[in-house]
Design an enzyme around this catalytic site. Structure first.
Site, PDB file in Angstrom:
ATOM      1  N   GLN A  88       0.847  -1.198   0.000  1.00 31.07           N
ATOM      2  CA  GLN A  88       0.000   0.000   0.000  1.00 31.07           C
ATOM      3  C   GLN A  88       0.881   1.246   0.000  1.00 31.07           C
ATOM      4  OE1 GLN A  88      -3.453  -0.686   3.037  1.00 31.07           O
ATOM      5  NE2 GLN A  88      -1.757  -2.013   3.602  1.00 31.07           N
ATOM      6  N   HIS A 106      -1.555   1.300  -4.202  1.00 29.57           N
ATOM      7  CA  HIS A 106      -1.937   2.702  -3.985  1.00 29.57           C
ATOM      8  C   HIS A 106      -1.093   3.671  -4.816  1.00 29.57           C
ATOM      9  CE1 HIS A 106      -4.102   1.854   0.122  1.00 29.57           C
ATOM     10  NE2 HIS A 106      -4.736   1.368  -0.924  1.00 29.57           N
ATOM     11  N   GLY A 173       3.164  -4.570   8.823  1.00 28.25           N
ATOM     12  CA  GLY A 173       3.192  -3.124   9.067  1.00 28.25           C
ATOM     13  C   GLY A 173       1.978  -2.385   8.553  1.00 28.25           C
TER      14      GLY A 173
HETATM   15  P1  OAD Z   1      -1.226   2.848   8.937  1.00 28.21           P
HETATM   16  O1  OAD Z   1      -0.514   4.098   9.336  1.00 28.21           O
HETATM   17  O2  OAD Z   1      -2.704   2.835   8.980  1.00 28.21           O
HETATM   18  O3  OAD Z   1      -0.715   1.656   9.868  1.00 28.21           O
HETATM   19  C1  OAD Z   1       0.654   1.453  10.073  1.00 28.21           C
HETATM   20  C2  OAD Z   1       0.830   0.246  10.962  1.00 28.21           C
HETATM   21  O4  OAD Z   1       2.219   0.018  11.095  1.00 28.21           O
HETATM   22  C3  OAD Z   1       0.244   0.412  12.371  1.00 28.21           C
HETATM   23  O5  OAD Z   1      -0.513  -0.732  12.704  1.00 28.21           O
HETATM   24  C4  OAD Z   1       1.496   0.530  13.243  1.00 28.21           C
HETATM   25  O6  OAD Z   1       1.321  -0.087  14.510  1.00 28.21           O
HETATM   26  C5  OAD Z   1       2.512  -0.237  12.445  1.00 28.21           C
HETATM   27  N1  OAD Z   1       3.898   0.196  12.683  1.00 28.21           N
HETATM   28  C6  OAD Z   1       4.364   1.417  13.028  1.00 28.21           C
HETATM   29  N2  OAD Z   1       5.691   1.408  13.125  1.00 28.21           N
HETATM   30  C7  OAD Z   1       6.090   0.144  12.850  1.00 28.21           C
HETATM   31  C8  OAD Z   1       7.354  -0.505  12.805  1.00 28.21           C
HETATM   32  N3  OAD Z   1       8.500   0.131  13.055  1.00 28.21           N
HETATM   33  N4  OAD Z   1       7.382  -1.829  12.494  1.00 28.21           N
HETATM   34  C9  OAD Z   1       6.237  -2.496  12.224  1.00 28.21           C
HETATM   35  N5  OAD Z   1       5.023  -1.938  12.248  1.00 28.21           N
HETATM   36  C10 OAD Z   1       4.951  -0.630  12.551  1.00 28.21           C
HETATM   37  O7  OAD Z   1      -0.661   2.457   7.505  1.00 28.21           O
HETATM   38  P2  OAD Z   1      -1.300   1.488   6.404  1.00 28.21           P
HETATM   39  O8  OAD Z   1      -1.995   0.348   7.042  1.00 28.21           O
HETATM   40  O9  OAD Z   1      -0.229   1.212   5.430  1.00 28.21           O
HETATM   41  O10 OAD Z   1      -3.809   5.214   1.862  1.00 28.21           O
HETATM   42  O11 OAD Z   1      -2.356   2.466   5.771  1.00 28.21           O
HETATM   43  C11 OAD Z   1      -3.094   2.022   4.674  1.00 28.21           C
HETATM   44  C12 OAD Z   1      -3.468   3.186   3.818  1.00 28.21           C
HETATM   45  O12 OAD Z   1      -4.095   4.197   4.625  1.00 28.21           O
HETATM   46  C13 OAD Z   1      -2.301   3.935   3.208  1.00 28.21           C
HETATM   47  O13 OAD Z   1      -1.821   3.340   2.048  1.00 28.21           O
HETATM   48  C14 OAD Z   1      -2.863   5.285   2.938  1.00 28.21           C
HETATM   49  C15 OAD Z   1      -3.539   5.481   4.277  1.00 28.21           C
HETATM   50  O14 OAD Z   1      -4.552   6.400   4.316  1.00 28.21           O
HETATM   51  C16 OAD Z   1      -4.040   6.294   1.084  1.00 28.21           C
HETATM   52  O15 OAD Z   1      -3.440   7.356   1.205  1.00 28.21           O
HETATM   53  C17 OAD Z   1      -5.099   6.073   0.054  1.00 28.21           C
END
Ligand code: OAD
Length: 232
Positions: A88, A106, A173
């Site tokens: 993503q 994305h 992640g």
């Molecule tokens: P999120 O920001 O929603 O989630 C990130 C996840 O990574 C969370 O569950 C954190 O706990 C975890 N995290 C943070 N630091 C970490 C680390 N060092 N190691 C492992 N995990 C870690 O991001 P996405 O799920 O990617 O879309 O978000 C999905 C979509 O929502 C994105 O592509 C974007 C956003 O809005 C659009 O812009 C259309």
């Protein structure tokens, strides 16, 4: 495998939703920079948001999680197996680490697309209203090649085809709060595919995974790759 912002967090790119309230969407209303309606309404604000992220990306570097996934892809290819890496993330850190096949559902921040002629081209500079499309010559018609809320994610047919062939589905992640990626785990379960979550903390759909491991991606991903390679 589906990756999310947590994979690139330790490369300094930030995440969208962190439980401590430090995510990008705690500072910006996602409906302002990340919808197709926002762009014609306020292109300056939209460009400013993505220009800042593009500059940050250009100075960032892949971390140990990206490199571990390259190791996995290479080892699987040697035995004619395959890693389908769906992300993503709009960054290019998997590619810079050496991953050969990455599906960016994305879109990609280092590309621009033309709203007039639909040509997609590499773009590393700031984007603005005075930029000219190299293909059609139109001015002010370029937008970041990213998927906004309300737009159809890319490569969905290929992604579901790969999921149907998979014997293991891993989410790394990602908060599990944005569809369609958040729904891959339930599709995998219906297909009888084993599932694993690797994240800093339990995601919104953590209880749907067969196996879960928690920790920073730079440690948890290499450890899991070591485990997979040792067991095969
Ligand atoms: P999120 O920001 O929603 O989630 C990130 C996840 O990574 C969370 O569950 C954190 O706990 C975890 N995290 C943070 N630091 C970490 C680390 N060092 N190691 C492992 N995990 C870690 O991001 P996405 O799920 O990617 O879309 O978000 C999905 C979509 O929502 C994105 O592509 C974007 C956003 O809005 C659009 O812009 C259309």
């Amino acid at each position: 495998m589906v990756a999310g912002a947590g994979v690139s967090a330790e490369s300094g790119l930030g995440t969208f939703r962190d439980k401590n309230g430090s995510g990008i969407w705690a500072r910006f209303d996602p409906m302002k920079p990340a919808t197709p309606e926002a762009f014609p309404r306020d292109p300056v604000e939209v460009h400013a948001f993505y220009n800042a992220r593009r500059r940050n990306l250009i100075t960032a570097a892949p971390n140990a999680a990206h490199f571990a996934l390259v190791r996995l892809e290479t080892a699987l290819a040697k035995r004619r197996d395959e890693l389908t890496l769906v992300t993503q993330n709009i960054d290019d850190l998997h590619e810079r680490a050496g991953s050969r096949q990455v599906m960016h559902m994305h879109g990609e921040l280092l590309k621009a697309s033309c709203v007039a002629c639909e040509t997609i081209q590499p773009w590393r500079e700031d984007l603005g209203l005075r930029d000219r499309c190299p293909a059609c010559g139109g001015i002010g018609v370029l937008r970041p090649r990213v998927v906004w809320f309300g737009e159809m994610p890319l490569a969905m047919d290929e992604i579901y085809a790969a999921l149907r062939k998979a014997d293991l589905f891993v989410a790394i992640g990602t908060s599990g709060s944005v569809y369609p990626a958040a729904g891959f785990v339930s599709e995998a379960r219906v297909l009888g595919i084993r599932t694993r979550e690797i994240n800093l903390e339990p995601s919104d759909n953590a209880n749907q995974f067969d196996h879960r491991c928690y920790g920073p991606a730079s440690e948890a991903v290499p450890a899991w790759v070591d485990e997979v390679l040792a067991s095969t």
